[in-house]
Enzyme design. Sequence first.
Site, PDB file in Angstrom:
ATOM      1  CB  SER A 174      44.247  37.542  71.293  1.00 25.25           C
ATOM      2  OG  SER A 174      43.671  37.571  72.578  1.00 25.25           O
ATOM      3  CG  LEU A 175      45.679  42.007  65.567  1.00 24.06           C
ATOM      4  CD1 LEU A 175      44.790  41.188  64.652  1.00 24.06           C
ATOM      5  CD2 LEU A 175      45.480  43.502  65.302  1.00 24.06           C
ATOM      6  CG  HIS A 176      48.821  38.519  70.198  1.00 26.16           C
ATOM      7  ND1 HIS A 176      48.748  39.506  71.156  1.00 26.16           N
ATOM      8  CD2 HIS A 176      48.124  37.471  70.725  1.00 26.16           C
ATOM      9  CE1 HIS A 176      48.062  39.065  72.193  1.00 26.16           C
ATOM     10  NE2 HIS A 176      47.664  37.842  71.968  1.00 26.16           N
ATOM     11  CD  GLU A 185      46.282  28.651  85.891  1.00 28.27           C
ATOM     12  OE1 GLU A 185      46.802  29.780  85.798  1.00 28.27           O
ATOM     13  OE2 GLU A 185      46.764  27.630  85.386  1.00 28.27           O
ATOM     14  CB  CYS A 198      49.012  30.884  74.876  1.00 24.12           C
ATOM     15  SG  CYS A 198      47.740  30.931  76.134  1.00 24.12           S
ATOM     16  CB  CYS A 231      48.299  31.084  70.808  1.00 22.75           C
ATOM     17  SG  CYS A 231      46.656  31.508  70.201  1.00 22.75           S
ATOM     18  N   GLY A 239      41.291  29.114  78.134  1.00 23.64           N
ATOM     19  CA  GLY A 239      40.237  28.746  77.187  1.00 23.64           C
ATOM     20  C   GLY A 239      39.887  29.843  76.204  1.00 23.64           C
ATOM     21  CD  GLU A 240      38.500  32.023  71.583  1.00 20.83           C
ATOM     22  OE1 GLU A 240      39.586  32.577  71.809  1.00 20.83           O
ATOM     23  OE2 GLU A 240      37.454  32.670  71.355  1.00 20.83           O
ATOM     24  CB  CYS A 297      41.246  37.320  84.798  1.00 22.26           C
ATOM     25  SG  CYS A 297      41.799  36.495  83.318  1.00 22.26           S
ATOM     26  CB  SER A 305      39.810  38.132  75.570  1.00 25.73           C
ATOM     27  OG  SER A 305      40.980  38.185  74.803  1.00 25.73           O
ATOM     28  CB  CYS A 349      45.265  32.321  82.891  1.00 27.31           C
ATOM     29  SG  CYS A 349      44.379  32.941  84.301  1.00 27.31           S
ATOM     30  CG  ASN A 354      53.387  37.288  81.359  1.00 24.60           C
ATOM     31  OD1 ASN A 354      54.100  37.756  82.229  1.00 24.60           O
ATOM     32  ND2 ASN A 354      52.132  37.666  81.161  1.00 24.60           N
ATOM     33  CB  CYS A 382      43.107  26.657  75.131  1.00 22.69           C
ATOM     34  SG  CYS A 382      42.599  27.774  73.815  1.00 22.69           S
TER      35      CYS A 382
HETATM   36  N1  SAH Z   1      41.432  32.597  74.037  1.00 24.32           N
HETATM   37  C1  SAH Z   1      41.117  33.956  74.311  1.00 24.32           C
HETATM   38  C2  SAH Z   1      41.100  34.239  75.774  1.00 24.32           C
HETATM   39  C3  SAH Z   1      42.465  34.133  76.437  1.00 24.32           C
HETATM   40  S1  SAH Z   1      42.872  35.716  76.910  1.00 24.32           S
HETATM   41  C4  SAH Z   1      42.023  34.875  73.539  1.00 24.32           C
HETATM   42  O1  SAH Z   1      42.885  34.370  72.835  1.00 24.32           O
HETATM   43  O2  SAH Z   1      41.820  36.069  73.557  1.00 24.32           O
HETATM   44  C5  SAH Z   1      44.489  35.621  77.351  1.00 24.32           C
HETATM   45  C6  SAH Z   1      45.276  36.726  76.673  1.00 24.32           C
HETATM   46  O3  SAH Z   1      46.641  36.585  77.045  1.00 24.32           O
HETATM   47  C7  SAH Z   1      45.226  36.632  75.156  1.00 24.32           C
HETATM   48  O4  SAH Z   1      45.287  37.900  74.595  1.00 24.32           O
HETATM   49  C8  SAH Z   1      46.472  35.854  74.879  1.00 24.32           C
HETATM   50  O5  SAH Z   1      46.861  35.980  73.547  1.00 24.32           O
HETATM   51  C9  SAH Z   1      47.424  36.470  75.868  1.00 24.32           C
HETATM   52  N2  SAH Z   1      48.594  35.665  76.181  1.00 24.32           N
HETATM   53  C10 SAH Z   1      48.719  34.331  76.139  1.00 24.32           C
HETATM   54  N3  SAH Z   1      49.958  33.956  76.477  1.00 24.32           N
HETATM   55  C11 SAH Z   1      50.630  35.083  76.748  1.00 24.32           C
HETATM   56  C12 SAH Z   1      51.964  35.351  77.147  1.00 24.32           C
HETATM   57  N4  SAH Z   1      52.851  34.367  77.322  1.00 24.32           N
HETATM   58  N5  SAH Z   1      52.308  36.635  77.343  1.00 24.32           N
HETATM   59  C13 SAH Z   1      51.414  37.633  77.171  1.00 24.32           C
HETATM   60  N6  SAH Z   1      50.149  37.445  76.799  1.00 24.32           N
HETATM   61  C14 SAH Z   1      49.769  36.178  76.569  1.00 24.32           C
END
Ligand code: SAH
Length: 351
Positions: A213-215, A91, A118, A115, A158-159, A104, A190, A332, A289, A111
């Site tokens: 992507s810290l979260h 995508e 995701c 996570c 993907g990562e 993007c 990212s 995505c 999301n 992947c």
């Molecule tokens: N693998 C890489 C690239 C993916 S980027 C990474 O982890 O950074 C996609 C971004 O969207 C990342 O920050 C991921 O953590 C975030 N993401 C994934 N699922 C999500 C969701 N349901 N809601 C909001 N952000 C999300």
Amino acid sequence: MTDIKSLTIQKLNKILSDAGLPKFRANQIFNWLHKSGCTSFDDMTNISKPLREKLASDFYISSCEIEEKYVSKLDGTVKYLFRLCDGEYVESVIMKYKYGYTICVSSQVGCKMGCTFCASTLAGFKRNLTAGEIESQLHTAQKDLGIRISNIVMMGIGEPLDNFENVIDFLDIVNSPEGLNISMRNITISTCGIVPKIYDLMERDLQLTLTISLHAPNDEIRSRTMPINRRYPVEELITACKKYAQKTNRRVSFEYTLIKDVNDSKADALELSRLLKGMLCHVNLIPVNNVEECANIQSSRENIEKFADILKKNGINATIRRTLGSDINASCGQLRRIKKRGEIDENSSKN
Ligand code: SAH
């Protein structure tokens, strides 16, 4: 067979000069592939027919075709489901900003990172994308929309740091003056935090933006939602980011997706402030999301604003991400997953 579109200009030059061809030929071919987005050797009109035939017997040109396309009625954001040469799907999303178009892109089919919030990881990992396939997402979208893309974020499926060599070649290719000539400063990578690869990237000293992507503000929460944290815990990750910022002189960004009752409390905001104190960085706060299988609930707008205020009061640069394409499921991973699920259902109903 080799994908000629995945060769950097240096690699293409070397292969062609070893075959006795002059340098300007490599430049011409590179130009066709990357500036024009050519998908067939037959279209390379300033290359002789015998050479085109020779190229076609030694190489193929990777590409991607539009399988599905969605245009947001709210803000014009476009989302594509692309089909690759082997029938796999990825995508891409195109967003329009004041300064131009941003794409993007996906870096892998699926992947491995797992996570919990995701969608990209749900349909499993299939394979890495080649450098040419990553770039083809730009070419196909540009042609379809009649636009020129100026910015790239590697935030699709993907990562990127799990496909390191191909991603580095992709960056080299899109950055080439003989190709799309997109400045490194307009590119963001990212990562979920593969620490050794952050150091590898640091050694390249590129002027791109690194986003993490810290979260979560600590290992307890992060390991629960992001399995990679069990391998590379928060402290190691932040140390790597500090070194990265120092070496490259580039501000590191952090993505922080707020999930109700998981990582969105006042205490979490304070802990995050302490974690990032004194660092050259920026925090992007994102409402999670909803992904059907994940059962995560968005933080309220009010809570996200409070979270941002706490960070700002503690000297951390923070903004709340504007949501684009919310009517087309623009984040995505969702389309590929739905597509795959559809195929599984179809296959099982055939049996
Ligand atoms: N693998 C890489 C690239 C993916 S980027 C990474 O982890 O950074 C996609 C971004 O969207 C990342 O920050 C991921 O953590 C975030 N993401 C994934 N699922 C999500 C969701 N349901 N809601 C909001 N952000 C999300």
